[in-house]
Design an enzyme around this catalytic site. Structure first.
Site, short mmCIF file in Angstrom:
data_model
loop_
_atom_site.label_atom_id
_atom_site.label_comp_id
_atom_site.label_asym_id
_atom_site.label_seq_id
_atom_site.Cartn_x
_atom_site.Cartn_y
_atom_site.Cartn_z
CB CYS A 69 -0.99 -0.03 1.16
SG CYS A 69 -2.36 1.13 0.96
CG HIS A 106 -3.25 -3.45 3.47
ND1 HIS A 106 -2.35 -2.83 4.31
CD2 HIS A 106 -3.90 -2.47 2.81
CE1 HIS A 106 -2.45 -1.52 4.16
NE2 HIS A 106 -3.38 -1.28 3.26
CD GLU A 140 -0.68 -5.69 5.85
OE1 GLU A 140 -1.05 -4.51 6.00
OE2 GLU A 140 -0.36 -6.17 4.74
#
EC number: 4.3.3.6
Length: 199
Positions: A84, A179, A181
């Site tokens: 990002c 993202h 994660e």
């Protein structure tokens, strides 16, 4: 072996957790460290630049002396993952918004980015993505996401959404508009660990 996550701003703990879980899956003993000041990056075998607010991130990286350390690490071939805002920070060139805020991009990847390519925070969404390095779709979480609008010949495009590049790599540098994660799918973090351990 140390793997560093830039921890001066942004989605830090999620990357730290994902990397630790990915290392545990491999049974590999490596340390994931938070980088808040100068002097840690040179000791790391891999660096993650997480999402956040790219203007603030660029300013703090420069002020803390970490920006030059990341550039030096990239020049040495150390694997770097930017997600990002991290994708923006890694870019060579930004759009009018980047110019207006005088962001000091690291210029590590030969890319031009659109800072808010997919809209504002309220326009956040998820999408099933075809990513070249994976054998099945990946759920991408997009939060005020950027996109790559153009890239140089040394950049390998890994995924697109609409007319924008959302995942790319150049040598040991990997940049994502989304993202990874924020999902339980560790395949992209495992791919990044492959880069580190095969470096």
């Amino acid at each position: 072996m140390k793997i560093g996550v830039i921890a001066i701003q942004g989605a830090v703990s999620e990357h730290v957790d994902a990397l630790r879980r990915a290392l545990a899956e491999r049974g590999v003993d490596a340390e994931v460290v938070a980088i808040k000041h100068k002097g840690i990056v040179p000791k790391c075998g891999g660096i993650v630049i997480p999402g956040g607010e790219s203007t603030t991130l660029c300013r703090l990286l420069a002020r803390e002396g970490i920006a030059q350390e990341i550039k030096d690490a990239a020049a040495r071939g150390i694997p770097i993952l930017g997600t990002c805002a991290g994708l923006i920070v890694l870019a060579k060139e930004g759009d009018e918004q980047v110019e207006k805020t005088s962001q000091e991009l690291l210029a590590i990847m030969d890319t031009k980015v659109n800072r808010n390519a997919f809209g504002r925070q309220r326009d956040s969404f998820e999408a099933e993505l075809k990513v070249e390095i994976l054998d099945s779709p990946f759920t991408g979480v997009f939060i005020r996401a950027p996109g790559i609008v153009s890239c140089g010949p040394g950049v390998h495009v890994l995924s697109r959404l609409e007319d924008l590049i959302i995942a790319a790599e150049q040598g040991n540098v990997l940049a994502l508009a989304f993202h990874p994660e924020l999902t339980d799918d560790l395949r992209i973090h495992q791919y990044f660990l492959d880069k580190i351990f095969n470096c």
